[in-house]
Design a protein around this motif. Sequence first.
Motif, short mmCIF file in Angstrom:
data_model
loop_
_atom_site.label_atom_id
_atom_site.label_comp_id
_atom_site.label_asym_id
_atom_site.label_seq_id
_atom_site.Cartn_x
_atom_site.Cartn_y
_atom_site.Cartn_z
N ASN A 43 11.72 -11.54 -7.26
CA ASN A 43 11.42 -10.34 -7.62
C ASN A 43 11.86 -9.15 -6.81
OD1 ASN A 43 9.93 -11.27 -9.84
ND2 ASN A 43 8.11 -11.11 -8.79
N TYR A 44 11.82 -9.30 -5.43
CA TYR A 44 12.23 -8.15 -4.44
C TYR A 44 13.16 -8.70 -3.42
CZ TYR A 44 7.53 -6.98 -6.16
OH TYR A 44 6.48 -6.65 -7.33
N GLY A 45 13.55 -9.83 -3.37
CA GLY A 45 14.68 -10.11 -2.41
C GLY A 45 14.23 -10.04 -0.88
N ILE A 46 12.98 -10.29 -0.80
CA ILE A 46 12.52 -10.06 0.51
C ILE A 46 11.90 -11.52 1.02
CG2 ILE A 46 11.99 -7.74 1.11
CD1 ILE A 46 9.28 -8.45 0.38
N ALA B 1 0.94 -1.20 0.04
CA ALA B 1 -0.26 0.12 -0.01
C ALA B 1 0.72 1.26 -0.12
CB ALA B 1 -0.81 0.01 1.24
N LYS B 2 2.34 1.05 0.26
CA LYS B 2 3.24 2.10 0.13
C LYS B 2 4.47 1.93 -0.77
CE LYS B 2 5.33 2.48 4.23
NZ LYS B 2 5.50 3.07 5.68
N GLU B 3 5.38 2.80 -1.13
CA GLU B 3 6.56 2.30 -1.65
C GLU B 3 7.46 2.10 -0.34
OE1 GLU B 3 8.23 4.18 -4.88
OE2 GLU B 3 9.89 4.57 -4.00
N VAL B 4 8.08 1.15 -0.37
CA VAL B 4 8.85 0.62 0.90
C VAL B 4 10.35 0.44 0.14
CG1 VAL B 4 9.13 -1.04 2.52
CG2 VAL B 4 7.00 -0.36 2.20
N VAL B 5 11.24 1.09 0.89
CA VAL B 5 12.59 0.83 0.47
C VAL B 5 13.37 0.35 1.79
CG1 VAL B 5 14.85 2.01 -0.03
CG2 VAL B 5 12.81 3.10 -0.78
N ILE B 6 13.77 -1.13 1.41
CA ILE B 6 14.61 -1.82 2.46
C ILE B 6 15.96 -2.13 2.24
CG2 ILE B 6 14.21 -3.51 4.11
CD1 ILE B 6 11.47 -4.13 3.13
N LYS B 7 16.86 -1.93 2.84
CA LYS B 7 18.14 -2.35 2.72
C LYS B 7 18.65 -3.65 3.13
CE LYS B 7 20.70 1.92 2.25
NZ LYS B 7 20.00 2.10 1.10
N LEU C 140 17.21 -9.54 1.85
CA LEU C 140 18.36 -10.08 1.71
C LEU C 140 19.30 -9.13 0.78
CD1 LEU C 140 16.28 -12.75 2.47
CD2 LEU C 140 18.67 -13.49 2.72
N ARG C 141 18.63 -8.27 0.06
CA ARG C 141 19.67 -7.37 -0.87
C ARG C 141 18.54 -5.94 -0.77
NH1 ARG C 141 16.28 -6.80 -5.26
NH2 ARG C 141 15.03 -8.62 -5.89
N ASP C 142 19.41 -4.85 -1.13
CA ASP C 142 18.91 -3.51 -1.38
C ASP C 142 17.72 -3.55 -2.14
OD1 ASP C 142 20.83 -3.15 0.35
OD2 ASP C 142 21.71 -1.51 -1.11
N THR C 143 16.53 -3.29 -1.82
CA THR C 143 15.12 -3.40 -2.64
C THR C 143 14.40 -2.40 -2.50
OG1 THR C 143 13.51 -5.17 -3.31
CG2 THR C 143 14.13 -5.05 -0.77
N VAL C 144 13.52 -2.26 -3.67
CA VAL C 144 12.19 -1.12 -3.44
C VAL C 144 11.19 -2.04 -3.90
CG1 VAL C 144 11.28 0.66 -4.19
CG2 VAL C 144 13.82 0.68 -4.19
N ILE C 145 10.01 -2.06 -2.90
CA ILE C 145 8.66 -2.45 -3.17
C ILE C 145 7.73 -1.23 -3.51
CG2 ILE C 145 6.65 -3.65 -2.42
CD1 ILE C 145 10.01 -4.48 -0.81
N ARG C 146 7.15 -1.21 -4.66
CA ARG C 146 6.35 -0.01 -5.23
C ARG C 146 4.92 -0.34 -4.75
NH1 ARG C 146 10.58 -0.35 -8.30
NH2 ARG C 146 11.94 1.74 -8.21
N VAL C 147 4.24 0.79 -4.72
CA VAL C 147 2.69 0.68 -4.47
C VAL C 147 2.25 -0.22 -5.42
CG1 VAL C 147 0.73 2.21 -4.18
CG2 VAL C 147 2.92 3.08 -3.59
#
Length: 145
Positions: free
Chosen positions: A70-73, A32-38, A100-107
């Motif tokens: 797709n997202y490394g999560i 539901a929101k963009e999430v940036v995870i290292k 497990l890697r830098d990643t971005v999950i988009r809305v």
Amino acid sequence: MTQTIKIKYFTDEIERLCYIGGKSDWIDLRAAKEVVIKAGEFQLIPLGIALELPSGYEAHVVPRSSTFKNYGIIQTNSMGIIDETYCGDNDQWFFPAYALRDTVIRVNDRICQFRIMEHQPVLAFEEVTELVHEDRGGHGSTGKQ
Ligand SMILES: O=c1ccn([C@H]2C[C@H](O)[C@@H](COP(=O)(O)OP(=O)(O)OP(=O)(O)O)O2)c(=O)[nH]1
């Protein structure tokens, strides 16, 4: 049989729940929101919905098979259990994610899926000193091939 349940959306930026491609009765859920995870970090990803589950049911949330690719999560609790009592106006579902890697999950990205399940019967436990059955064996006891 069709069962109608009440759903609240917390944003208009995600598509409404639907069956995708008619291939499964699990229903995909979206970020539901963009999430940036290292890499090595944890975040709760809001799924933008709250539901009133039918009486006697809970919901199980698991990743899509492609989510890690797709997202490394990964989902830190392996499977999310949504209790029937989790039905308040602010009880938004979330996906606990470890990257497990830098990643971005988009809305609106479809990251997990759910189904509803009937509660198990109430269990009572009777203590005994012996279970009178042959041992099955575990941890690979049936061999490799
Ligand atoms: O992946 C999950 C897991 C749980 N929940 C929501 C629904 C669930 O009903 C509530 C509490 O979850 P659970 O009982 O598994 O968590 P807990 O850590 O045991 O917390 P509590 O003390 O609230 O029971 O959080 C989610 O949205 N996603």
